[in-house]
Design a protein around this motif. Sequence first.
Motif, PDB file in Angstrom:
ATOM      1  N   LYS A 434       0.832  -1.216   0.000  1.00  0.00           N
ATOM      2  CA  LYS A 434       0.000   0.000   0.000  1.00  0.00           C
ATOM      3  C   LYS A 434       0.857   1.252   0.000  1.00  0.00           C
ATOM      4  CE  LYS A 434      -3.942   2.050   2.420  1.00  0.00           C
ATOM      5  NZ  LYS A 434      -4.892   1.870   3.553  1.00  0.00           N
ATOM      6  N   GLU A 435       1.884   1.261   0.833  1.00  0.00           N
ATOM      7  CA  GLU A 435       2.775   2.417   0.921  1.00  0.00           C
ATOM      8  C   GLU A 435       3.594   2.594  -0.357  1.00  0.00           C
ATOM      9  OE1 GLU A 435       6.748   3.763   3.454  1.00  0.00           O
ATOM     10  OE2 GLU A 435       5.414   2.212   4.245  1.00  0.00           O
ATOM     11  N   CYS A 438       2.277   4.301  -3.681  1.00  0.00           N
ATOM     12  CA  CYS A 438       2.306   5.761  -3.750  1.00  0.00           C
ATOM     13  C   CYS A 438       3.647   6.306  -4.231  1.00  0.00           C
ATOM     14  CB  CYS A 438       1.990   6.351  -2.371  1.00  0.00           C
ATOM     15  SG  CYS A 438       0.347   5.926  -1.751  1.00  0.00           S
ATOM     16  N   GLN A 439       4.650   5.438  -4.363  1.00  0.00           N
ATOM     17  CA  GLN A 439       5.969   5.880  -4.800  1.00  0.00           C
ATOM     18  C   GLN A 439       6.241   5.595  -6.280  1.00  0.00           C
ATOM     19  OE1 GLN A 439       9.008   4.342  -2.179  1.00  0.00           O
ATOM     20  NE2 GLN A 439       7.739   4.633  -0.354  1.00  0.00           N
ATOM     21  N   THR A 452      -3.035  10.899  -5.760  1.00  0.00           N
ATOM     22  CA  THR A 452      -3.615  11.203  -4.449  1.00  0.00           C
ATOM     23  C   THR A 452      -3.603   9.962  -3.579  1.00  0.00           C
ATOM     24  OG1 THR A 452      -5.864  10.616  -5.117  1.00  0.00           O
ATOM     25  CG2 THR A 452      -5.165  12.889  -5.533  1.00  0.00           C
ATOM     26  N   LYS A 453      -3.753  10.186  -2.276  1.00  0.00           N
ATOM     27  CA  LYS A 453      -3.793   9.057  -1.344  1.00  0.00           C
ATOM     28  C   LYS A 453      -4.997   8.167  -1.632  1.00  0.00           C
ATOM     29  CE  LYS A 453      -3.582   7.868   3.541  1.00  0.00           C
ATOM     30  NZ  LYS A 453      -4.628   6.855   3.456  1.00  0.00           N
ATOM     31  N   LYS A 454      -6.100   8.766  -2.064  1.00  0.00           N
ATOM     32  CA  LYS A 454      -7.297   7.978  -2.371  1.00  0.00           C
ATOM     33  C   LYS A 454      -7.036   7.024  -3.542  1.00  0.00           C
ATOM     34  CE  LYS A 454     -12.225   8.285  -3.434  1.00  0.00           C
ATOM     35  NZ  LYS A 454     -12.148   7.205  -4.407  1.00  0.00           N
ATOM     36  N   GLN A 455      -6.319   7.520  -4.556  1.00  0.00           N
ATOM     37  CA  GLN A 455      -5.984   6.641  -5.685  1.00  0.00           C
ATOM     38  C   GLN A 455      -5.102   5.483  -5.231  1.00  0.00           C
ATOM     39  OE1 GLN A 455      -4.268   9.053  -8.796  1.00  0.00           O
ATOM     40  NE2 GLN A 455      -6.272   9.530  -9.688  1.00  0.00           N
ATOM     41  N   CYS A 456      -4.145   5.768  -4.342  1.00  0.00           N
ATOM     42  CA  CYS A 456      -3.302   4.694  -3.799  1.00  0.00           C
ATOM     43  C   CYS A 456      -4.150   3.678  -3.048  1.00  0.00           C
ATOM     44  CB  CYS A 456      -2.248   5.264  -2.856  1.00  0.00           C
ATOM     45  SG  CYS A 456      -0.953   6.205  -3.676  1.00  0.00           S
ATOM     46  N   ASP A 457      -5.075   4.182  -2.245  1.00  0.00           N
ATOM     47  CA  ASP A 457      -5.933   3.295  -1.459  1.00  0.00           C
ATOM     48  C   ASP A 457      -6.817   2.445  -2.360  1.00  0.00           C
ATOM     49  OD1 ASP A 457      -4.832   4.342   0.812  1.00  0.00           O
ATOM     50  OD2 ASP A 457      -6.493   5.721   1.238  1.00  0.00           O
ATOM     51  N   TYR A 460      -4.724  -0.186  -4.027  1.00  0.00           N
ATOM     52  CA  TYR A 460      -4.399  -1.259  -3.080  1.00  0.00           C
ATOM     53  C   TYR A 460      -5.606  -2.166  -2.843  1.00  0.00           C
ATOM     54  CZ  TYR A 460      -3.376  -3.662   1.246  1.00  0.00           C
ATOM     55  OH  TYR A 460      -3.210  -4.646   2.200  1.00  0.00           O
TER      56      TYR A 460
END
Length: 500
Positions: A434-435, A438-439, A452-457, A460
Amino acid sequence: MKNNYFIYLLSFFTGFLSLSQEIIWIRLVSFAGMSVPQTFSFSLAFFLIGIALGAQIGKSICESTPDITINKMGYFFILAGIVDILLITIVYFFTQQFQISFTLLAFCILVCAMTRGIIFPIVHHIGTSKIKSGAQISNVYFANVFGSALAPILVSFVILDHFSTQNSYYFICFLTLLIGVICIQKNVIRMGIACLAIPIFLGLSQISNLIYILSKDSYKNNLQPHTVIENKHGFIQIYHDRGEEVVFGANVYDGKFNTDIFINNNDIDRAYLLASMKNDAENVLVIGLSTGSWAQVLSTMPNMKKMTIIEINPAYTEIVKNDHRVAKLLNDDRVDIVFDDGRKWLKNNKDKKFDLILMNTTWHWRAYASNLLSTDFLKLAANSLNSSGIIFYNTTGSLDAYYTAKQVFPFVYKYKFMALVTHQDPSNAYLNVKENLCQLKDYNSKKLIFKTKKQCDDAYKLIADNEFSPYEKSNLNSWRPLEIITDDNMITEYKYGKGL
């Protein structure tokens, strides 16, 4: 003496043309049969039966007409050429209306081989009727064997790399007719044959490629491919279907052009899982380019310094070049594309070590699939892996592939139909997916893939919706005891393969 040399030439072309057509028919049957290994034995069996029947007919002709001449033999060459044209025409028009029939293909191969099998006994009879010496007999046979041996080399590696399968077939037919015309000594007959042959070949040249017709039901019923690329390595078909571009390799699904995990029509989430589990990988090996979608996703790993892609068919770079989603892969200075066989390349580069090896392996029941699924290959690949490295490959549902992997690697994990194998427990790496998502970033623009964090979430969540579990706990139910795949037993291809 001139006549003697001409007999050797006819004997040469008898073998050369016969084997050339056999190669073309095997290629067509293999394509229609989705490259299962049984297509070769199927084609060869009917071709040999046809040759045997033709040889028996040729023997009877020689016995009934002991004074047969080269002039008369020319008619048998012409017969063979005409029959070949009729056979491929029958296949073409039959397949336009119905699904391809292996019974029809078997019949065509049998008849093709039989008409060509008639010729050699006659050539041998004429060539040794006046000179009965062992040298003369061996010379006639040598010319025939030499032609037969040259055909696979010249046709498979030269002609088929520059001409389509259909045009190569017509070229063999044309050459057969030409030799027949040369044998016939009457100019009137020669002119008549030429007048008939020229319009026939002009008409045949207008017929759309046979491979398009054979492909019409491979992806969806009555949907022909938009593009077909042929070379000595095989076929690539591209279908356009409701905005999607679907790639087939040798009439079997190969992949789709897509790098967007939220579209995920090609299960590209598997590539994102790998890229985020091993985002510290610096040296990456990809065996098989295909659409380039998987390699493009791996190129977003922030620490990657070098990616080596091994692809046996150079034509794949052409289709990658023409798609905006993956074309930038070819301009990535970290990416090196090598045209070679993956297994052969690993054997020749044992000194190179990789953090990550990806193989989106083809269907386990296809010919040569064991070359990438066997314990022999896995040991070879393991030798090219760093101590903390990962190999990720497609089992395409073969439970034996997981079982085989466990004989080589202590840790075997399952995600969808993929096997993740390594010498170190990957469970901790999975916790960082998950982390690490985002990279991931585009190498050229330096922009993050998930902004965005939402897209990463959300990305995942798509990955986590499918279980990532150890082989022992994945509860693989099988109706039989699982077996180890080796280079020698090739069980996924033959014993438990798809077959015809």
